[in-house]
Design an enzyme around this catalytic site. Sequence first.
Site: not given
Length: 333
Positions: A44-45, A185
């Site tokens: 997610s990053h 997420d």
Amino acid sequence: MAQLSLEDTRILAQNILRHHDFSEEQVAAIADVMVAGQRDECASHGLYRLLGCIATLNAGKVVPDAQPEIIDVAPALLKVDAKGGFSPLAFRRGLPLALEKARQNGLSAFAINHCVHFSALWVEIEDITAAGMVALACNPSHAWVAPAGGSKPLFGTNPFAFGWPRAGQLPFVFDFATSAIARGDIELHRREERPVPLGWGINDGGQPTTDAAAILSGAMLTFGGHKGSALSAMIELIAGPLIGDFTSAESKDWDHGAGALPYHGELIIILDPQRFLGDQATEHLARAEPLFTAMAQNGRLPSQRRYEARQRSQQQGITLPDTLYRDLLALLD
């Protein structure tokens, strides 16, 4: 799944950012943070964030060639005005002076203002622990999270991170949202049409749901009920009004429906064990090691999963879902 080496991952991120006219300094700083996230299997990053970065640029909500300005406020305090750019370059610009101030005074506070933020805080924390320092960092985001007992968004995901250097070992680091889960997420679950666990959020009617899309249009929840809610409020205050920057609600208002990444500030606190402890620093830092050993009753410490993923990625490269890879390549059109 698409398979890429870490170097190819970096080149892809850099090429996309250059294609959209980010300055070379911005390209390097942003790509470094995204590659670190992808390398450590924090999907997610990782490169997924490029979609949001380019959407934010297209919405006119970030300055692609921003030149951060360092403001030396006091012996133990500095600010870096990101000038509307993404946060990684502002952090990179301010870190050397923040470390110098911590060495001189025992601690320093480092505020980043007027930045667009997408990145994980552990990347910055590891840069600080690499210098032998203890570090804390936090920031608001957009108003996506309901306070305890509420049903309407007020807080951001409001992450908090901490790092402790360890001699001859990777640092002890944790980085977590004060929401039940990071928003990225939930977005990934929505993209993949997968249900989320109960407790992550509520729909726009205030009812618990496992539908990721319903949470994104409703509200996320804090972790730990009123405890997570109080910590989130603390972060709103010390990384918002205290440093002269936006709260999460103000960031969302500033966005004005554009759907861009959050615009706010960040507070980083650095503590120097050498100044606190002098000649006894090595002795007292070593006293932390039995604590870490005793903590690992479940087999690992915070960040251990990331460190293991890092080792795998350095040997084997990374994988991306085909749909995400196609979406990223489309940004080069």
